[in-house]
Design a protein around this motif. Sequence first.
Motif, short mmCIF file in Angstrom:
data_model
loop_
_atom_site.label_atom_id
_atom_site.label_comp_id
_atom_site.label_asym_id
_atom_site.label_seq_id
_atom_site.Cartn_x
_atom_site.Cartn_y
_atom_site.Cartn_z
N UNK A 79 89.54 9.06 5.07
CA UNK A 79 88.69 10.10 5.64
C UNK A 79 89.11 11.44 5.08
N UNK A 80 88.32 12.02 4.18
CA UNK A 80 88.59 13.36 3.65
C UNK A 80 87.71 14.34 4.42
N UNK A 81 88.25 14.81 5.54
CA UNK A 81 87.41 15.62 6.41
C UNK A 81 88.20 16.66 7.17
N UNK A 82 87.44 17.48 7.88
CA UNK A 82 88.01 18.48 8.78
C UNK A 82 87.66 18.05 10.20
N UNK A 83 88.68 17.82 11.01
CA UNK A 83 88.47 17.50 12.43
C UNK A 83 88.31 18.82 13.18
N UNK A 84 87.34 18.87 14.07
CA UNK A 84 87.02 20.10 14.80
C UNK A 84 87.29 19.88 16.29
N UNK A 85 88.02 20.80 16.90
CA UNK A 85 88.37 20.70 18.31
C UNK A 85 88.01 21.99 19.03
N UNK A 86 87.55 21.87 20.25
CA UNK A 86 87.43 23.04 21.12
C UNK A 86 88.76 23.22 21.84
N UNK A 87 89.07 24.46 22.19
CA UNK A 87 90.32 24.78 22.88
C UNK A 87 90.00 25.30 24.27
N UNK A 88 90.52 24.62 25.28
CA UNK A 88 90.31 25.03 26.67
C UNK A 88 91.21 26.23 26.99
N UNK A 89 90.96 26.86 28.11
CA UNK A 89 91.79 28.00 28.52
C UNK A 89 93.24 27.60 28.75
N UNK A 90 93.47 26.32 29.08
CA UNK A 90 94.84 25.85 29.29
C UNK A 90 95.50 25.36 28.00
N UNK A 91 94.83 25.60 26.86
CA UNK A 91 95.39 25.25 25.56
C UNK A 91 95.09 23.86 25.08
N UNK A 92 94.53 23.01 25.93
CA UNK A 92 94.28 21.62 25.56
C UNK A 92 93.09 21.49 24.61
N UNK A 93 93.14 20.45 23.76
CA UNK A 93 92.13 20.23 22.74
C UNK A 93 91.15 19.13 23.14
N UNK A 94 89.92 19.28 22.66
CA UNK A 94 88.90 18.24 22.81
C UNK A 94 88.18 18.11 21.48
N UNK A 95 88.16 16.88 20.93
CA UNK A 95 87.48 16.67 19.66
C UNK A 95 85.97 16.79 19.83
N UNK A 96 85.34 17.60 18.97
CA UNK A 96 83.89 17.79 19.08
C UNK A 96 83.16 17.43 17.79
N UNK A 97 83.90 17.00 16.76
CA UNK A 97 83.18 16.60 15.54
C UNK A 97 84.04 16.58 14.30
N UNK A 98 83.42 16.19 13.19
CA UNK A 98 84.07 16.12 11.89
C UNK A 98 83.13 16.67 10.83
N UNK A 99 83.73 17.22 9.77
CA UNK A 99 82.96 17.70 8.63
C UNK A 99 83.64 17.22 7.35
N UNK A 100 82.92 16.49 6.51
CA UNK A 100 83.47 16.10 5.21
C UNK A 100 83.83 17.34 4.40
N UNK A 101 84.92 17.25 3.65
CA UNK A 101 85.31 18.37 2.80
C UNK A 101 84.61 18.31 1.45
N UNK A 102 83.76 17.30 1.26
CA UNK A 102 82.96 17.16 0.04
C UNK A 102 83.84 17.03 -1.20
N UNK A 103 84.96 16.38 -1.02
CA UNK A 103 85.89 16.15 -2.12
C UNK A 103 87.01 15.25 -1.64
N UNK A 104 88.00 15.04 -2.51
CA UNK A 104 89.10 14.15 -2.17
C UNK A 104 90.42 14.91 -2.06
#
Length: 374
Positions: free
Chosen positions: A293-318
């Motif tokens: 998986x050559x991608x960027x994982x995207x997370x939202x950050x809650x006020x308490x600092x915790x992460x939630x995965x909300x998606x992925x974006x290919x980096x369009x390369x290797x």
Amino acid sequence: MKLKTLILAITFLATFNLFAQNTYVFLGSYNRDKTAEAIQVYQLDTLKGKLSKVTSAKDIINPSYLTLSPNGKYLYACTDTKTPNAGSVSSFEFNPENKSLTFLNKQSSGGENPVYVSIHKSGKWLVNANYTEGSVSVHPLLENGKIDSLAQNFQYMDGSTNKERQTRSHVHSAVFSPQNDYLFLPDLGVDKIRCYQFDENKKQPLVETKSPFTKTDLEAGPRHFTFHPNQKFGYCIEEMAGAISVYQYENGTLNKIQRIYTHPDKIKSGFESSDIHISPDGKFLYATNRGKENNIAIFSIDENGLLKNIGYQSTLGKHPRIFAIDESGKFLIATNVLTGNVVVFKRDQKTGMLKKTENKVKMENVSCVQIKRI
């Protein structure tokens, strides 16, 4: 009347200074040959994301990581990376007016295979991490931007449980705390985040602390680290495990509050996580995965600092190694080493999602990127 005129003048000057600044993108490459371009500099159009080449530099080998002085006048690089029995840190002066990047000097990095360099907010100290020999080095910086001789060097010999990758220390980054009074060293080879107090007024600024390290999960392979803009939380990306550990931060102390994977659940092996950054508004965190998986994982950050995965974006390369977010938060630029392409993504600042633009450049074996408004 005079007061009104003064206010108008101040407003005009502030507006002029804002628009007088330009945003520049600095790219490094595993060039392996002094005749090939090692560093390229582009100007970033902050409306469309277009990259326009400004200048370049040769005569150095394998700049694996770049950083800039607080005022943007000087560029510093880990050089002679992936070169047996070698390792150095180099300095350059960047002059946007005459479009020049001028080599100033270089010093030994204090260990083989330097992979990360940071500058203290005072602009007076450079710290670099050496991967192969597992060490950290500190150099004073001179007023003319040159790097002075080595002031401190700590080498480590401990390891961890993975017999293939953790037979000894492999320090992978050197990150200052939000107040620049501590230094954190994620060590892939020992599953620790080392910590020193940093006293900028001492000739040898690294000072040992009562808690010299924070343990990570075994075979995590801690790699890069970043702090939240609110200074309350720290985030460490773990290369070997493909995870992010979230820490509550206070006065040099890290307390883990979450661990979350950077890749889809279906992917169990054949990947490595690499880089990690937070948007300027502190609402989203981005992390890169390499391999299957050559991608960027995207997370939202809650006020308490915790992460939630909300998606992925290919980096369009290797093999995306390093990426960066510009200071306005509008763009994310990713570098793909194996395909030698640099891709500009537009950030949706409300949702955190990324959208590819048609703006990209080619640079063989591109290793890293930094963005700076000057």
